[in-house]
Design an enzyme around this catalytic site. Sequence first.
Site, mmCIF file in Angstrom:
data_model
loop_
_atom_site.group_PDB
_atom_site.id
_atom_site.type_symbol
_atom_site.label_atom_id
_atom_site.label_comp_id
_atom_site.label_asym_id
_atom_site.label_seq_id
_atom_site.Cartn_x
_atom_site.Cartn_y
_atom_site.Cartn_z
ATOM 1 N N SER A 1 36.307 43.022 39.281
ATOM 2 C CA SER A 1 35.767 42.796 40.626
ATOM 3 C C SER A 1 36.410 43.722 41.654
ATOM 4 C CB SER A 1 35.934 41.336 41.043
ATOM 5 O OG SER A 1 37.307 41.009 41.163
ATOM 6 N N GLY A 2 37.543 44.310 41.300
ATOM 7 C CA GLY A 2 38.183 45.264 42.199
ATOM 8 C C GLY A 2 37.317 46.490 42.461
ATOM 9 N N LEU B 1 31.143 41.600 46.733
ATOM 10 C CA LEU B 1 32.142 40.715 46.119
ATOM 11 C C LEU B 1 33.199 40.261 47.123
ATOM 12 C CD1 LEU B 1 32.590 42.328 42.589
ATOM 13 C CD2 LEU B 1 31.351 40.258 43.208
ATOM 14 N N CYS C 1 43.871 46.285 47.458
ATOM 15 C CA CYS C 1 44.318 45.054 46.777
ATOM 16 C C CYS C 1 45.482 45.335 45.819
ATOM 17 C CB CYS C 1 43.140 44.417 46.043
ATOM 18 S SG CYS C 1 42.070 45.603 45.200
ATOM 19 N N THR D 1 26.889 40.452 51.151
ATOM 20 C CA THR D 1 26.432 40.127 49.789
ATOM 21 C C THR D 1 27.370 40.694 48.724
ATOM 22 O OG1 THR D 1 25.086 42.116 49.797
ATOM 23 C CG2 THR D 1 23.972 40.076 50.421
ATOM 24 N N ASN E 1 42.492 39.636 43.868
ATOM 25 C CA ASN E 1 42.142 40.857 44.603
ATOM 26 C C ASN E 1 41.113 40.666 45.701
ATOM 27 O OD1 ASN E 1 40.892 40.652 41.815
ATOM 28 N ND2 ASN E 1 39.408 42.012 42.786
ATOM 29 N N THR E 2 40.113 39.767 45.483
ATOM 30 C CA THR E 2 39.110 39.626 46.544
ATOM 31 C C THR E 2 39.520 38.592 47.604
ATOM 32 O OG1 THR E 2 37.874 38.085 45.135
ATOM 33 C CG2 THR E 2 37.125 40.376 45.155
ATOM 34 N N HIS F 1 44.514 40.975 39.822
ATOM 35 C CA HIS F 1 45.236 42.179 39.382
ATOM 36 C C HIS F 1 46.648 41.763 38.948
ATOM 37 C CE1 HIS F 1 41.844 44.242 40.795
ATOM 38 N NE2 HIS F 1 42.314 44.815 41.893
HETATM 39 N N1 LIG Z 1 36.557 44.238 45.448
HETATM 40 C C1 LIG Z 1 37.844 44.157 45.786
HETATM 41 O O1 LIG Z 1 38.674 43.551 45.087
HETATM 42 C C2 LIG Z 1 38.334 44.825 47.039
HETATM 43 C C3 LIG Z 1 39.643 44.598 47.468
HETATM 44 C C4 LIG Z 1 40.123 45.223 48.620
HETATM 45 C C5 LIG Z 1 39.268 46.039 49.327
HETATM 46 N N2 LIG Z 1 37.993 46.252 48.885
HETATM 47 C C6 LIG Z 1 37.116 47.118 49.684
HETATM 48 O O2 LIG Z 1 36.096 46.298 50.263
HETATM 49 C C7 LIG Z 1 34.881 47.048 50.355
HETATM 50 C C8 LIG Z 1 33.769 46.254 49.689
HETATM 51 O O3 LIG Z 1 34.051 46.034 48.329
HETATM 52 P P1 LIG Z 1 33.145 45.078 47.414
HETATM 53 O O4 LIG Z 1 33.888 44.958 46.152
HETATM 54 O O5 LIG Z 1 32.759 43.845 48.159
HETATM 55 O O6 LIG Z 1 31.826 46.000 47.221
HETATM 56 P P2 LIG Z 1 30.364 45.599 46.701
HETATM 57 O O7 LIG Z 1 30.418 44.378 45.856
HETATM 58 O O8 LIG Z 1 29.805 46.843 46.126
HETATM 59 O O9 LIG Z 1 29.554 45.243 48.038
HETATM 60 C C9 LIG Z 1 29.127 46.207 48.967
HETATM 61 C C10 LIG Z 1 28.418 45.533 50.141
HETATM 62 O O10 LIG Z 1 28.174 46.515 51.158
HETATM 63 C C11 LIG Z 1 26.798 46.513 51.518
HETATM 64 N N3 LIG Z 1 26.447 47.921 51.815
HETATM 65 C C12 LIG Z 1 26.469 48.968 50.969
HETATM 66 N N4 LIG Z 1 26.188 50.113 51.628
HETATM 67 C C13 LIG Z 1 25.988 49.762 52.931
HETATM 68 C C14 LIG Z 1 25.646 50.481 54.108
HETATM 69 N N5 LIG Z 1 25.458 51.801 54.094
HETATM 70 N N6 LIG Z 1 25.510 49.786 55.270
HETATM 71 C C15 LIG Z 1 25.682 48.443 55.306
HETATM 72 N N7 LIG Z 1 25.995 47.699 54.214
HETATM 73 C C16 LIG Z 1 26.152 48.358 53.050
HETATM 74 C C17 LIG Z 1 26.033 45.924 50.345
HETATM 75 O O11 LIG Z 1 24.880 45.291 50.892
HETATM 76 P P3 LIG Z 1 23.461 45.114 50.127
HETATM 77 O O12 LIG Z 1 23.723 44.220 48.951
HETATM 78 O O13 LIG Z 1 22.599 44.465 51.152
HETATM 79 O O14 LIG Z 1 23.003 46.496 49.757
HETATM 80 C C18 LIG Z 1 27.059 44.912 49.810
HETATM 81 O O15 LIG Z 1 26.969 43.716 50.571
HETATM 82 C C19 LIG Z 1 35.159 48.426 49.742
HETATM 83 O O16 LIG Z 1 35.480 49.335 50.763
HETATM 84 C C20 LIG Z 1 36.378 48.171 48.867
HETATM 85 O O17 LIG Z 1 37.167 49.321 48.708
HETATM 86 C C21 LIG Z 1 37.499 45.653 47.772
#
Ligand SMILES: NC(=O)c1ccc[n+]([C@@H]2O[C@H](COP(=O)([O-])OP(=O)(O)OC[C@H]3O[C@@H](n4cnc5c(N)ncnc54)[C@H](OP(=O)(O)O)[C@@H]3O)[C@@H](O)[C@H]2O)c1
Length: 356
Positions: free
Chosen positions: A180-181, A15, A150, A13, A332-333, A245
């Site tokens: 969104s990063g 980003l 990213c 769910t 980034n995503t 980015h």
């Molecule tokens: N955003 C970017 O541009 C980007 C780029 C490269 C890498 N990343 C990395 O990718 C990862 C995710 O980033 P995001 O931006 O997608 O974060 P986000 O939007 O905050 O999403 C977090 C997700 O993880 C789930 N979650 C949270 N805590 C959990 C747990 N303890 N056990 C299982 N599921 C859990 C949440 O589920 P629920 O909604 O069900 O609570 C949600 O689906 C991070 O490590 C980030 O550093 C992000």
Amino acid sequence: MRRTLKAAILGATGLVGIEYVRMLSNHPYIKPAYLAGKGSVGKPYGEVVRWQTVGQVPKEIADMEVKPTDPKLMDDVDIIFSPLPQGAAGPVEEQFAKEGFPVISNSPDHRFDPDVPLLIPELNPHTISLIDEQRKRREWKGFIVTTPLCTAQGAAIPLGAIFKDYKMDGAFITTIQSLSGAGYPGIPSLDVVDNILPLGDGYDAKTIKEIFRILSEVKRNVDEPKLEDVSLAATTHRIATIHGHYEVLYVSFKEETAAEKVKETLENFRGEPQDLKLPTAPSKPIIVMNEDTRPQVYFDRWAGDIPGMSVVVGRIKQVNKRMIRLVSLIHNTVRGAAGGGILAAELLVEKGYIEK
Ligand SMILES: NC(=O)c1ccc[n+]([C@@H]2O[C@H](COP(=O)([O-])OP(=O)(O)OC[C@H]3O[C@@H](n4cnc5c(N)ncnc54)[C@H](OP(=O)(O)O)[C@@H]3O)[C@@H](O)[C@H]2O)c1
């Protein structure tokens, strides 16, 4: 005919999770079969997800129930994509690898384990062989592969292409990164609207550390120039754009280097994913724009034949005989997270680390 591989998306769910769902729903041989989360467990995906990307929640996915992150429930799954938050990701990914699953992680937790690849498929595909050492040392049937930050990828992709062919002396990088990063809900609006938010020394340092690792792997077996001779510095910021980015790079060289030649090198850059014609490989990993005022975040973040998978470079200018300036734009995503993870999975399938 190829069999369909079933994928689990942990953090589906989030980003990054939604980009996995979007991209895999149209993938020729990897299908989203299991969506896992935390707060949304037990609910239909379509009801709980905030679909902050193009298009709509795919029909066949909307009614799928979000499940807990438990390997025992995923017997028939072939690949785990893990965009879990930092801290939560590490132990979960280890558990899955121990249980025999291939895990592709976008989280920072295992990026600096020496036996875990930090993979940009076009730049350091040979590091996949670290998996053999990882399995042996940890006695795992499965494995973990990570994708870089990213922000680091936005600089590392053009710098890696340059570093391969030129005597690079250093690079000074200024980033202007999207909201969104930082995931959802991310940065409080009052910190970032009408503002440029500096991300601080810690973020600057981790960006550089990842680029160093990738460049050192790009130059394997090549002594000249030695990586210790290369200086890198980054100054990172966030602003109120949604995706993309934008990074300004000043690149210096140990000898006279023409911006026009570097431009050609970037335009012609290709890697193993292009040779293998992997389904998520853009035909041009780097798109060079010639217009003086491009790339722009709003117009160019989805550029390329696999939208969002190309890094868009422009404003390439000679600063002096041994220095050029360029800007880069990465989605980034997509390239920086989910798309990079899917491309890694495709390469792992081709190399026999994930069963076809
Ligand atoms: N955003 C970017 O541009 C980007 C780029 C490269 C890498 N990343 C990395 O990718 C990862 C995710 O980033 P995001 O931006 O997608 O974060 P986000 O939007 O905050 O999403 C977090 C997700 O993880 C789930 N979650 C949270 N805590 C959990 C747990 N303890 N056990 C299982 N599921 C859990 C949440 O589920 P629920 O909604 O069900 O609570 C949600 O689906 C991070 O490590 C980030 O550093 C992000």
